[in-house]
Design a protein around this motif. Structure first.
Motif, PDB file in Angstrom:
ATOM      1  N   PRO A 100       0.813  -1.232   0.000  1.00 55.31           N
ATOM      2  CA  PRO A 100       0.000   0.000   0.000  1.00 55.31           C
ATOM      3  C   PRO A 100       0.839   1.271   0.000  1.00 55.31           C
ATOM      4  N   TYR A 105      -0.216   2.506  -5.907  1.00 59.63           N
ATOM      5  CA  TYR A 105      -1.152   1.531  -5.339  1.00 59.63           C
ATOM      6  C   TYR A 105      -2.609   1.881  -5.644  1.00 59.63           C
ATOM      7  N   HIS A 106      -2.941   3.186  -5.593  1.00 63.40           N
ATOM      8  CA  HIS A 106      -4.336   3.594  -5.797  1.00 63.40           C
ATOM      9  C   HIS A 106      -4.848   3.255  -7.189  1.00 63.40           C
ATOM     10  N   GLU A 109      -5.764  -0.579  -6.912  1.00 63.39           N
ATOM     11  CA  GLU A 109      -6.520  -1.030  -5.735  1.00 63.39           C
ATOM     12  C   GLU A 109      -7.937  -1.487  -6.077  1.00 63.39           C
ATOM     13  N   LEU A 112      -8.517  -5.207  -6.250  1.00 60.67           N
ATOM     14  CA  LEU A 112      -8.234  -6.000  -5.053  1.00 60.67           C
ATOM     15  C   LEU A 112      -9.484  -6.089  -4.186  1.00 60.67           C
ATOM     16  N   LYS A 121      -4.896  -7.842   1.143  1.00 61.45           N
ATOM     17  CA  LYS A 121      -5.972  -8.004   0.161  1.00 61.45           C
ATOM     18  C   LYS A 121      -5.534  -9.032  -0.869  1.00 61.45           C
ATOM     19  N   ASP A 123      -5.639 -10.234  -5.027  1.00 60.52           N
ATOM     20  CA  ASP A 123      -5.791  -9.792  -6.413  1.00 60.52           C
ATOM     21  C   ASP A 123      -6.888 -10.629  -7.082  1.00 60.52           C
ATOM     22  N   TYR A 399       0.664  -8.399  -6.433  1.00 56.31           N
ATOM     23  CA  TYR A 399      -0.506  -7.948  -7.185  1.00 56.31           C
ATOM     24  C   TYR A 399      -0.163  -7.679  -8.649  1.00 56.31           C
TER      25      TYR A 399
END
Length: 634
Positions: A100, A105-106, A109, A112, A121, A123, A399
């Motif tokens: 994160p 990451y955003h 996300e 996820l 989390k 994937d 991820y």
């Protein structure tokens, strides 16, 4: 609990060899035996299993081409050090960009969701694996329910006493085999109809129409037209299924009824009742292979009417080798519509395979394969569970799929990050295919049918493009050999003319393979890239650097072969990224990201060095198999 245990790996009837396995580690080792994965890997296809593994069977002789072991040499101690450093570092790179705290990451996300590992989390960007994962509990219940339901069926429609247990054991007379085949086929036929309706609702009728038309081609048309019309019909079916989107009842009503509102509304009502899987056409491609198998097995059986290969060769029909089960035609009465539907819609293998030929299926219906035993099936099930756990751990910590789906700016990643993201993406593709194939083969084994294992080696344990295709989707590879590659003439590179014909054969085969997967341009490019990447290996191994010329310099030849293996691995990664991950544009972006500055070249040299080390270990793994008399050719 005893410190050691006996682990039977014989013929499934208590007549096999018994090997000593000591403690939990010994049992875990047995889970990863090649014999547990598939007895076809440890038994020659021309030798019946009971002959190879029964009482008094001799251990296979070491292959004379096997070299002395190198595991304890200074060279390999250096390789071990490289493994200790490189492998954890590879996982760390993929994990580091999946945290994160990563500034990107955003962007990924949304792909996820909450996982079962605290604080992580998972994937879920891959729809194919997500669907399998979501439905796994229900499929597990079906795996238990289906064999139990067969037992109930067998109890209600039991075999005559003289066939079932004369003298306390199952009879293997031809009459008893015929009775067992009728019993199994009647259940498989009834369950197939129920299974189709449950999965596809009213669309089951469309599938039965396709099956009926294909059956008519084989059984009513003049013999000489069967192969051409079989291939034409089934290839056209692949295209029509895709272009017509499964033949919606609404569209059929518009075409037939001229737009009558009542008929169109009725068609829409039927479409809404499409069962659990409304889009039946998506997974119908695997059924097409079985339709072709039935027709061509029937076509070839017409040449042998009036003679029995089993009697001519004085074979034991209850203990045939795999090659004989495939090549010896079923009896004329076995090519019935009931058996055909039971085979084409056999529940454990219907959705994804593995693929088994019609002749082999009927033979296994008559006589339970000696390769099936509860102990081996249990170990195979545990192996499936361990692979499932590996997939879950990867998706919780790396991820890479979500990152690829989020249309990343590759220039924001370092060359090492780009390369490792692509590398782990291929592993997720391998695992998401491996898991359904293993699950449905496990179901088939529990039901008494032994299909081929689809995956022999890990995707990271391949250095040859040709060998890779022998071990990846292995049942499909064997199907292609029998029904397409060999009838087209195979390959021969001894002259320029024969080499050109061989390349044309490869192109035809892989064009079919690409279109069979999906009618998409990037898959055609993938298929043609595979053929293109075959050629350097063929030219190098057969023309430029034949092994016979290097017999006095085995170490130099091994190093040269390893360098070629590195090139093969890079080409295979590129082809599979195009076909199944990021497409051609995505691959171009990845390559540009790696070569955008000097650090990319440094990383490429480092990565190739690591691949060189890995391929040397792959060589030695195969040499170890040869020393045990096992030659997998991949």
């Amino acid at each position: 609990m005893a410190s050691a245990r006996d682990d039977a790996v014989g013929d499934g009837n208590g007549n096999g060899l018994t090997r000593r396995r000591s403690g939990p580690l010994g049992f875990l080792a047995s889970v990863y035996d090649l014999d547990t994965l598939d007895t076809r890997f440890t038994t020659p296809s021309t030798v019946p299993y009971r002959v190879a593994h029964g009482p008094g069977a001799a251990k296979p002789d070491p292959d004379p081409r096997a070299e002395p072991p190198k595991w304890k040499t200074p060279e390999f101690y250096l390789y071990y050090l490289a493994f200790i450093v490189c492998v954890p570092y590879m996982f760390w790179i993929a994990y580091d960009v999946s945290r994160p705290s990563d500034p990107r990451y955003h962007k990924y996300e949304p792909y996820l969701t909450d996982g079962w590992i605290p604080g992580r989390k998972i994937d879920v960007s891959d729809a194919q694996y997500y669907t399998f994962r979501k439905n796994l509990p229900f499929m597990a219940l079906l795996l238990v329910f289906h064999p139990l339901l067969r037992r109930i069926w067998n109890a209600v429609y039991s075999l005559p006493a003289e066939y079932a247990h004369p003298g306390g054991s199952r009879s293997t007379t031809p009459e008893a085999a015929d009775a067992r085949q009728r019993q199994r086929a009647s259940f498989d036929f009834a369950f197939a109809l129920f299974y189709l309706v449950a999965l596809h609702g009213f669309s089951a009728a469309k599938i039965l129409v396709i099956l009926s038309l294909n059956y008519k081609i084989a059984t009513t048309l003049p013999r000489k037209y069967i192969p051409v019309l079989t291939w034409t019909f089934n290839i056209c079916t692949l295209f029509a299924n895709e272009l017509c989107q499964g033949y919606k009842f609404r569209n059929i009503a518009l075409f037939v009824g001229g737009g009558s509102p009542g008929l169109v509304e009725f068609g829409e009502w039927l479409d809404r009742r499409g069962g659990i899987m409304k889009r039946w056409e998506i997974l119908f491609n695997i059924t097409v292979l079985r339709l072709i198998s039935f027709n061509l097995d029937y076509y070839w059986s017409l040449d042998r009417r009036g003679s029995s290969p089993i009697e001519k060769k004085q074979l034991d029909p209850s203990n045939l080798s795999e090659r004989d089960r495939i090549s010896i035609p079923a009896s004329p009465q076995d090519y019935s519509f009931r058996n055909y539907v039971a085979y084409a819609i056999y529940a454990p293998l219907y959705l994804t395979g593995p693929i088994i030929t019609f002749n082999d299926f009927i033979s296994q219906q008559r006589y339970r394969p000696a390769t099936i035993s509860p102990a081996r099936t249990l170990r195979y099930g545990l192996r499936f569970a361990l692979v499932l756990l590996a997939m879950e751990l990867v998706l919780h910590y790396d991820y890479v799929g979500a990152i690829a789906k989020s249309r990343p700016q590759w220039d924001s990643y370092s060359p090492a990050q780009i390369s490792l993201l692509a590398y782990f993406n291929l592993h997720i593709i391998w695992l998401k295919l491996l898991l359904p194939w293993r699950f449905f083969r496990l179901w088939s084994l529990a039901d008494g049918i032994d299909p081929p294992e689809n995956m022999l080696r890990c995707v990271s344990d391949n250095y040859s493009t040709l060998s890779f295709w022998r071990g990846w989707h292995r049942s499909y590879y064997r199907w292609l050999l029998r029904y397409l590659y060999v009838p087209l003439g195979g390959s021969d590179f001894r002259s320029v003319r024969s080499a050109a014909r061989s390349v044309a054969t490869y192109l035809l085969v892989f064009t079919f393979v690409a279109l069979w997967h999906d009618i998409k341009l990037h898959l055609l490019v993938w298929g043609w890239l595979i053929v293109l990447f075959f050629l350097p290996e063929i030219v190098a191994s057969r023309i430029l650097f034949p092994k016979r010329k290097w017999e006095r310099r085995p170490t130099a030849y091994r190093m040269l072969s390893c360098a070629g293996g590195v090139a093969n691995v890079l080409m295979m990664m590129a082809a599979n990224l195009v076909g199944f991950a990021v497409g051609l544009d995505g691959l171009q972006s990845i390559v540009k990201g790696i070569f955008r500055d000097y650090s990319g070249l440094v990383f490429l040299v480092t990565a190739c060095s690591a691949l060189f080390v890995g391929i040397q270990v792959m060589f030695e793994i195969r040499q170890s198999e040869l020393r045990r008399g096992i030659n997998l050719k991949c």
